[in-house]
Write a protein that holds these residues in place. Structure first.
Motif, short mmCIF file in Angstrom:
data_model
loop_
_atom_site.label_atom_id
_atom_site.label_comp_id
_atom_site.label_asym_id
_atom_site.label_seq_id
_atom_site.Cartn_x
_atom_site.Cartn_y
_atom_site.Cartn_z
N ILE A 23 0.83 -1.21 0.00
CA ILE A 23 0.00 0.00 0.00
C ILE A 23 0.87 1.27 0.00
O ILE A 23 0.60 2.18 -0.79
CB ILE A 23 -1.02 -0.02 1.15
CG1 ILE A 23 -2.01 -1.17 0.92
CG2 ILE A 23 -1.77 1.31 1.25
CD1 ILE A 23 -2.96 -1.42 2.06
N PRO A 24 1.93 1.36 0.81
CA PRO A 24 2.80 2.54 0.68
C PRO A 24 3.48 2.64 -0.69
O PRO A 24 3.68 3.74 -1.21
CB PRO A 24 3.84 2.35 1.78
CG PRO A 24 3.18 1.49 2.78
CD PRO A 24 2.28 0.59 2.00
N LEU A 52 -7.85 3.52 -2.08
CA LEU A 52 -6.84 2.53 -2.43
C LEU A 52 -6.60 1.58 -1.26
O LEU A 52 -6.48 0.36 -1.46
CB LEU A 52 -5.54 3.23 -2.81
CG LEU A 52 -4.38 2.37 -3.23
CD1 LEU A 52 -4.72 1.66 -4.53
CD2 LEU A 52 -3.16 3.23 -3.43
N TRP A 53 -6.54 2.11 -0.07
CA TRP A 53 -6.34 1.27 1.10
C TRP A 53 -7.49 0.28 1.27
O TRP A 53 -7.26 -0.90 1.55
CB TRP A 53 -6.21 2.13 2.36
CG TRP A 53 -6.05 1.30 3.58
CD1 TRP A 53 -4.91 0.71 4.04
CD2 TRP A 53 -7.08 0.94 4.49
NE1 TRP A 53 -5.18 0.00 5.18
CE2 TRP A 53 -6.50 0.13 5.48
CE3 TRP A 53 -8.45 1.22 4.57
CZ2 TRP A 53 -7.23 -0.40 6.53
CZ3 TRP A 53 -9.17 0.69 5.61
CH2 TRP A 53 -8.57 -0.11 6.59
N ALA A 54 -8.72 0.73 1.08
CA ALA A 54 -9.88 -0.15 1.24
C ALA A 54 -9.87 -1.27 0.21
O ALA A 54 -10.05 -2.45 0.54
CB ALA A 54 -11.16 0.66 1.15
N VAL A 55 -9.68 -0.91 -1.05
CA VAL A 55 -9.69 -1.92 -2.11
C VAL A 55 -8.49 -2.86 -1.97
O VAL A 55 -8.65 -4.09 -2.08
CB VAL A 55 -9.69 -1.24 -3.50
CG1 VAL A 55 -9.47 -2.25 -4.61
CG2 VAL A 55 -10.99 -0.49 -3.71
N SER A 56 -7.33 -2.32 -1.70
CA SER A 56 -6.14 -3.16 -1.56
C SER A 56 -6.25 -4.07 -0.35
O SER A 56 -5.81 -5.22 -0.41
CB SER A 56 -4.89 -2.30 -1.42
OG SER A 56 -4.62 -1.65 -2.62
N ILE A 60 -5.84 -7.91 -1.01
CA ILE A 60 -4.67 -8.52 -0.38
C ILE A 60 -5.10 -9.48 0.72
O ILE A 60 -4.49 -10.53 0.90
CB ILE A 60 -3.71 -7.43 0.13
CG1 ILE A 60 -3.10 -6.69 -1.06
CG2 ILE A 60 -2.61 -8.02 0.99
CD1 ILE A 60 -2.34 -5.44 -0.70
N GLY A 61 -6.17 -9.15 1.43
CA GLY A 61 -6.71 -10.07 2.43
C GLY A 61 -7.19 -11.37 1.80
O GLY A 61 -6.95 -12.46 2.33
N VAL A 84 -2.67 -5.42 -9.05
CA VAL A 84 -3.14 -4.21 -8.36
C VAL A 84 -2.15 -3.07 -8.56
O VAL A 84 -2.55 -1.93 -8.85
CB VAL A 84 -3.40 -4.49 -6.86
CG1 VAL A 84 -3.59 -3.20 -6.09
CG2 VAL A 84 -4.60 -5.38 -6.69
N MET A 85 -0.86 -3.36 -8.44
CA MET A 85 0.15 -2.32 -8.64
C MET A 85 0.12 -1.81 -10.09
O MET A 85 0.23 -0.61 -10.33
CB MET A 85 1.54 -2.87 -8.31
CG MET A 85 2.63 -1.84 -8.39
SD MET A 85 2.49 -0.53 -7.17
CE MET A 85 2.93 -1.40 -5.70
#
Length: 97
Positions: A23-24, A52-56, A60-61, A84-85
């Motif tokens: 994420i970073p 982005l944090w929510a979708v990632s 990723i989960g 995703v990247m």
């Protein structure tokens, strides 16, 4: 630059628990395109970061759950991380072009 970040993300996808680095990295690539175009807006950057944090986190989960399946889970996690990247890089490039 997008290709390099995509390869790094795909390699990190093989390592269990290394998704916290992704994420970073995604936020950095967005910041880099925004800064290069001279259209950096802090509010827009923070809003994009939250989305982005929510979708990632969801993707990723899901990929972390697949990590329990030997080899197939690791490959799936790597594919999800790299794709995703790739998507984030191209979306940021098109938005700030």
């Amino acid at each position: 630059m997008i290709f390099v970040f995509t390869v790094i993300a795909a390699i990190l996808g093989f390592i269990p628990g290394a998704s916290f680095i992704l994420i970073p990295m995604e936020m950095y690539i967005v910041y880099k395109f925004a800064n290069e175009s001279g259209r950096f807006n802090l509010f827009e950057f923070c809003a994009f970061g939250a989305a982005l944090w929510a979708v990632s986190a969801i993707l990723i989960g899901f990929a972390q759950i697949l990590h329990f399946i030997p080899l197939i889970g690791q490959v799936a996690n790597s594919i999800v991380a790299g794709s995703v990247m790739y998507f984030v890089g191209h979306a940021a490039e098109k938005h700030y072009a």
